[in-house]
Every structure is written in C-alpha cells, then in structure tokens.
Design a protein around this motif. Sequence first.
Motif, PDB file in Angstrom:
ATOM      1  N   GLY A  77      77.676  33.106  15.197  1.00 44.89           N
ATOM      2  CA  GLY A  77      76.248  33.387  15.099  1.00 44.89           C
ATOM      3  C   GLY A  77      75.520  33.245  16.415  1.00 44.89           C
ATOM      4  O   GLY A  77      74.285  33.237  16.453  1.00 44.89           O
ATOM      5  N   PHE A  78      76.267  33.184  17.515  1.00 49.18           N
ATOM      6  CA  PHE A  78      75.690  32.945  18.834  1.00 49.18           C
ATOM      7  C   PHE A  78      74.657  33.996  19.228  1.00 49.18           C
ATOM      8  O   PHE A  78      73.613  33.671  19.826  1.00 49.18           O
ATOM      9  N   TYR A  79      74.927  35.260  18.924  1.00 52.88           N
ATOM     10  CA  TYR A  79      74.061  36.343  19.394  1.00 52.88           C
ATOM     11  C   TYR A  79      72.842  36.578  18.511  1.00 52.88           C
ATOM     12  O   TYR A  79      71.933  37.323  18.913  1.00 52.88           O
ATOM     13  N   ASN A  80      72.784  35.955  17.361  1.00 52.43           N
ATOM     14  CA  ASN A  80      71.673  36.192  16.440  1.00 52.43           C
ATOM     15  C   ASN A  80      70.353  35.715  17.050  1.00 52.43           C
ATOM     16  O   ASN A  80      70.214  34.551  17.414  1.00 52.43           O
ATOM     17  N   SER A 189      57.504  42.744  28.386  1.00 52.71           N
ATOM     18  CA  SER A 189      56.386  41.978  27.832  1.00 52.71           C
ATOM     19  C   SER A 189      56.552  41.741  26.338  1.00 52.71           C
ATOM     20  O   SER A 189      56.046  40.750  25.801  1.00 52.71           O
ATOM     21  N   ASN A 190      57.256  42.644  25.681  1.00 56.21           N
ATOM     22  CA  ASN A 190      57.521  42.506  24.249  1.00 56.21           C
ATOM     23  C   ASN A 190      58.993  42.841  24.014  1.00 56.21           C
ATOM     24  O   ASN A 190      59.327  43.911  23.518  1.00 56.21           O
ATOM     25  N   PRO A 191      59.909  41.915  24.345  1.00 55.54           N
ATOM     26  CA  PRO A 191      61.337  42.238  24.346  1.00 55.54           C
ATOM     27  C   PRO A 191      61.906  42.500  22.962  1.00 55.54           C
ATOM     28  O   PRO A 191      61.475  41.923  21.964  1.00 55.54           O
ATOM     29  N   ALA A 192      62.882  43.380  22.914  1.00 53.12           N
ATOM     30  CA  ALA A 192      63.661  43.602  21.695  1.00 53.12           C
ATOM     31  C   ALA A 192      64.697  42.498  21.561  1.00 53.12           C
ATOM     32  O   ALA A 192      65.078  41.864  22.547  1.00 53.12           O
ATOM     33  N   ARG A 193      65.162  42.314  20.324  1.00 53.76           N
ATOM     34  CA  ARG A 193      66.140  41.260  20.046  1.00 53.76           C
ATOM     35  C   ARG A 193      67.318  41.798  19.240  1.00 53.76           C
ATOM     36  O   ARG A 193      67.207  42.814  18.556  1.00 53.76           O
ATOM     37  N   ILE A 194      68.410  41.064  19.322  1.00 52.70           N
ATOM     38  CA  ILE A 194      69.517  41.253  18.389  1.00 52.70           C
ATOM     39  C   ILE A 194      69.171  40.420  17.159  1.00 52.70           C
ATOM     40  O   ILE A 194      69.182  39.183  17.210  1.00 52.70           O
ATOM     41  N   VAL A 195      68.807  41.074  16.087  1.00 48.68           N
ATOM     42  CA  VAL A 195      68.453  40.334  14.875  1.00 48.68           C
ATOM     43  C   VAL A 195      69.688  39.632  14.322  1.00 48.68           C
ATOM     44  O   VAL A 195      69.663  38.431  14.047  1.00 48.68           O
ATOM     45  N   ARG A 196      70.763  40.398  14.163  1.00 48.76           N
ATOM     46  CA  ARG A 196      72.043  39.829  13.736  1.00 48.76           C
ATOM     47  C   ARG A 196      73.167  40.615  14.391  1.00 48.76           C
ATOM     48  O   ARG A 196      73.045  41.808  14.626  1.00 48.76           O
ATOM     49  N   ALA A 197      74.262  39.919  14.675  1.00 52.99           N
ATOM     50  CA  ALA A 197      75.471  40.567  15.191  1.00 52.99           C
ATOM     51  C   ALA A 197      76.620  40.291  14.238  1.00 52.99           C
ATOM     52  O   ALA A 197      76.719  39.188  13.670  1.00 52.99           O
TER      53      ALA A 197
END
Length: 228
Positions: A77-80, A189-197
């Motif tokens: 779950g490291f990248y979540n 300014s509004n970064p995207a994220r990895i919600v789940r990997a």
Amino acid sequence: MRFLLALLSLVGFGLALPAHAQIVPDQATGRAAPPATTDKENLWLLDLSTGGRVTIWLRPDVAPKMVDRIKTLTRRGFYNGLLFHRVIDGFMAQGGDPAGDGTGGSDLPDIEAEFNYLPHVRGAVSAARQGSAPGAPAEVRKAAEDSANSQFFIVFTPRLSLDKQYTVFGRVIAGMEHVDAIPRGEPPSNPARIVRAYIAADNPPAFVPSAAPTELPAGEKEVTLPGT
C-alpha cells in the motif's frame, strides 16, 4: 543528496506466456522473452485522481529487481495517496515519493542499475536514481547509478538522450489520457495523486473515482530530473 529521476520506456508487445511463467531467452535475439501484456502478475494498475485507471506493463525480463520492488511496495500500500510532485510539460510526470516534495523513498535498500535496451518514448515508466556531476570519479558515478528506490516517472514525449542511463521497467498500455491530465508544475499548485495502486493478479476492484488521502509520511531522499 539530490536524486536524478530516470525515464524508462518499453516498446513492443510480449510473447504469450502464462502468468508466473519462467522468463527464458529468445533464441533469435539472445534476450529474455517479455511477459505477455495479459499476464496479470506483470500489470501495474494506478488509479489516478485525474479520473481513471492507468495500466502499466511491467518488464521483469529487463528489470527484475525494479519490478520486484514495485510489486512489493504496491502490495504494502506504499503508493496509495502519493502525489505527482514534479510534472514538466513535454517531458514527464514524477511520483512515488512518500514525502510529496522529492525527498522521499521507501525503507528498503536502493537497487542497483538495470539499464537496458528499451527507449525513453511516450508512456515509458522509469526509475529514479541519484545524479552525479560531470567528470565525477567512477565510484561516485557507480553509486549514483545504483541508487533507485521507489520513485518513478512516466514520459509524455520521447527523451532518447536518457537511453541506457536509467532503468526502464514498464510502459503505459492503457489510460495514458489520465497521465496526460496530470497538472503541471514543480510542484503543481493542485497536484494529482495515485488514489490506489494494485497488481492486477490481486483481483482489484473496478476503478471508482474518489478523493486521495491528504497526509503523507515523511521521506528521506530528494529526486531531481536530468539537467537540473
């Protein structure tokens, strides 16, 4: 210590091998045969906050240590929740940093270089590593080359000058439009994220848009891009 982010790219499609099949040399090329693009054990799924799932074909035939690291950290779950903290238009989107600012890495040891023949083309996924100054002693260069850990980036447009200098370990084969939608900036300014990997073999649920976590654990290492 500043770290250099590597762009890794994969080309072509794999031979049809069953999941968990042993990788064997291709008699025509002398290279190990890649896994099939349908081999779920070698498909890395990133659900992004930009609105969709990205499928990355992993290449243990050319970068077994980095692929194993990606699988290990993903299953932890490291990248979540991790964000894309450095995104350069016409170049790449960088993520995999638990600190969210380019200073992070995992608690696992660094990985030695697995530079290979795959080019840094659009959709290539490559490992981050430490940079070294021009003219640095051989031992300094070697230490930098063997410093990949958890960070990676996805290439928007070809950067072939990085070929055989960084470990390419995968390539986007579906959902590149969600990578293209990642906001630009250093940092954005509004970064995207990895919600789940996920690893596809673990039978993940279908993608459902949702908010990513807002807090990230502290990290240790700073990653930068070539030429910075």
